[in-house]
Design a protein around this motif. Structure first.
Motif: not given
Length: 321
Positions: A205-206, A262, A264-265, A282-283
């Motif tokens: 995640a960011a 960016h 992301f999930w 996954t991003c």
């Protein structure tokens, strides 16, 4: 979302047409491919050990180099392999190893790509530097690099304790340690000349990604290098073409990349890579996000190679200020 009157082929064409990188299609116009730049320093350094045991590596076909090399390793006489340090050990079930189906515990292709990009960015393997594999799993890539450059002081960390336990026994010449899921690592400031993380920032995640970049800045000496891979526009297009993503999801990811840089999930089960699934999934990220969120007082961008890790992910090399 896909327009109702847009066919899947038309959508894929629209998806990739304005991606600001040079993309290549194979002879059938179907699959994205990365040109082979001939960066095979790791493979060729290891193959020098095989004189008299394997065919001359120069005879291996250009496009099938790694496939043929892996087949040779599988078929090599065990006694000969042991005599030159090329034993094809394999972790037991339950220990994480990429490409287990290949039945080869060497990662020639990706080790070549990491070495080539670090070297192209000015990193020197010759003088016994200290290098860390961040997210090493059971050590397949790290083992390959260590065979090519035994003069380097190699270390590896991963959050999966079972992977590290096996790696410590299998490769005692390498310093393996279990990593926490969030910083800090158990290393002193400026411990390393270089760190590489293969398919690690492709899952953060960011906020977590930024935290780990800050930790890398702490443990890498000024002038040192950080090499990492990430899903980018190229990989998104390739996944869409190969139908590894639904077209609707690919469109959503593309839109998020364009707006924030960016996407992301949290699609990886809790416990797969630690306890906090909300920070590991996954991003996809963009060069603009790296420039805006990572570079600055700590880092400069030394290199960005599109799709060169595994023929999919982008490789970035940052230099510590």
């Amino acid at each position: 979302m896909i327009a109702p009157d847009m066919t899947p082929d038309a959508f894929v064409a629209r998806l990739i047409q304005d991606i600001p990188q040079l993309l290549h299609l194979d002879a059938d116009g179907q699959l994205l491919v990365i040109p082979d730049h001939g960066h095979r320093n790791v493979s060729r350094r290891i193959l020098t050990r095989t004189v008299g045991h394997l065919p001359d590596p120069q005879t291996i076909a250009h496009r099938s180099f790694y496939r043929d090399l892996e087949a040779m390793i599988r078929e090599m006489d065990p006694k000969a392999a042991k005599s030159i340090g090329l034993v094809n050990m394999m972790p037991p079930p339950g220990v994480n190893v990429m490409a287990r189906n290949k039945q080869v515990f060497f990662d020639f292709r990706n080790a070549d790509a990491i070495e080539a990009n670090l070297r192209a960015a000015g990193f020197d393997f010759a003088d016994g530097p200290r290098v860390l594999d961040f997210g090493c799993a059971s050590g397949r890539t790290l083992r390959t690099l260590e065979l090519a450059y035994p003069q380097v002081n190699w270390s590896g960390v991963d959050v999966i304790a079972g992977d590290i336990t096996w790696a410590k026994t299998a490769m005692p010449q390498i310093d393996f340690q279990t990593s926490p899921q969030t910083p800090p690592l158990a290393f002193e400031d400026q411990s390393f000349d270089a760190v590489y993380g293969a398919s690690v920032w492709s899952h953060f995640a960011a906020a977590t990604a930024r935290d780990w970049f800050a930790e890398m800045a702490r443990i890498i000496r000024p002038g040192g290098s950080l090499c990492f891979t990430a899903h980018g526009y190229y990989d998104l297009a390739k996944k869409a073409i190969r139908q590894n993503l639904t077209l609707d999801l690919a469109a959503e990811i593309r839109a998020e990349m364009d707006s924030s840089g960016h996407a992301f999930w949290a699609n990886i089960a809790q416990g797969a890579r630690g306890d906090q699934s909300d920070i590991w999934g996954t991003c996809f990220l963009t060069p603009d996000w790296v420039e805006q969120q990572v570079l600055g007082t700590d880092w400069t961008l030394a290199r960005h190679a599109i799709g060169e890790w595994g023929g999919r992910q982008d490789i970035y090399v940052l230099q510590r200020r």
